[in-house]
Write a protein that holds these residues in place. Structure first.
Motif, PDB file in Angstrom:
ATOM      1  N   TRP A   1     -39.297  -5.635 -49.041  1.00  0.00           N
ATOM      2  CA  TRP A   1     -39.029  -4.344 -48.883  1.00  0.00           C
ATOM      3  C   TRP A   1     -37.879  -3.347 -49.120  1.00  0.00           C
ATOM      4  CZ3 TRP A   1     -43.800  -2.041 -50.103  1.00  0.00           C
ATOM      5  CH2 TRP A   1     -44.712  -2.788 -50.134  1.00  0.00           C
TER       6      TRP A   1
ATOM      7  N   ALA B   1     -50.493  -2.234 -49.132  1.00  0.00           N
ATOM      8  CA  ALA B   1     -49.211  -3.035 -48.737  1.00  0.00           C
ATOM      9  C   ALA B   1     -49.360  -4.864 -49.339  1.00  0.00           C
ATOM     10  CB  ALA B   1     -48.112  -3.138 -47.540  1.00  0.00           C
TER      11      ALA B   1
ATOM     12  N   PHE C   1     -39.496   3.415 -49.540  1.00  0.00           N
ATOM     13  CA  PHE C   1     -40.613   2.651 -48.716  1.00  0.00           C
ATOM     14  C   PHE C   1     -41.977   2.815 -49.487  1.00  0.00           C
ATOM     15  CE2 PHE C   1     -43.033   1.217 -45.086  1.00  0.00           C
ATOM     16  CZ  PHE C   1     -43.411  -0.184 -45.640  1.00  0.00           C
TER      17      PHE C   1
ATOM     18  N   PRO D   1     -42.979  -2.137 -53.130  1.00  0.00           N
ATOM     19  CA  PRO D   1     -42.302  -3.086 -52.403  1.00  0.00           C
ATOM     20  C   PRO D   1     -40.934  -3.829 -54.149  1.00  0.00           C
ATOM     21  CG  PRO D   1     -43.738  -4.452 -53.821  1.00  0.00           C
ATOM     22  CD  PRO D   1     -44.224  -2.991 -53.456  1.00  0.00           C
TER      23      PRO D   1
END
Length: 157
Positions: free
Chosen positions: A96, A65, A101, A104
């Motif tokens: 986000w 991430a 998910f 982003p």
């Protein structure tokens, strides 16, 4: 880094490897895991009140991430229930959408981050997103940066 959503039903956790994990208590009951069955009765009562399982796994996670081997310094939920901010030691602030998910919605970069406590948050009316920016080695540049939370446009520094 870790943060609960407004209702307390979800926890986001930022890992040292750049992964974000989402943990939910909705629909969970104590005793779903083998470990919970081995607990004394008084601990089971506490867990029932908290609605969290003793030993569980994240419901969702996104590896990388943020850049691997950079710390996630803060996470912040919006009250809408599906927007999450993450701030990383990689110099980015990411927005986000938890309904998708995977990647982003928006990445703000070039936000120097020298401290593991650099935060990100929404303004009280959630019209703005803000985060801190570290100084460079010469001592210049430290600031708060504001972005519009709907258009993601820069507002001020």
């Amino acid at each position: 880094a870790g943060s609960f959503n407004c209702s307390g039903s979800m926890l986001a956790a930022g890992m040292m490897d750049g992964t974000i994990q989402l943990w939910s208590s909705v629909g969970k009951k104590v005793g779903q895991s083998e470990q919970a069955a081995k607990l004394p009765a008084w601990k089971v009562k506490i867990l029932e009140k908290q609605r969290w399982t003793y030993n569980s796994r994240p419901g969702q996670l996104v590896r990388k991430a943020h850049e691997p081997e950079t710390e996630i310094t803060d996470l912040s939920f919006a009250r809408d229930g599906h927007t999450l901010l993450s701030r990383g030691g990689d110099g980015t602030l990411r927005v986000w959408d938890l309904r998708n998910f995977k990647k982003p919605v928006k990445v703000f970069d070039d936000l120097l981050c020298n401290y593991a406590t650099t935060a990100c948050t929404f303004s009280p009316d959630e019209q703005l997103i803000l985060t801190g920016v570290s100084c460079n080695k010469a001592g210049d540049g430290g600031a708060l940066v504001f972005y519009d939370s709907s258009s993601f446009e820069f507002v001020r520094r």
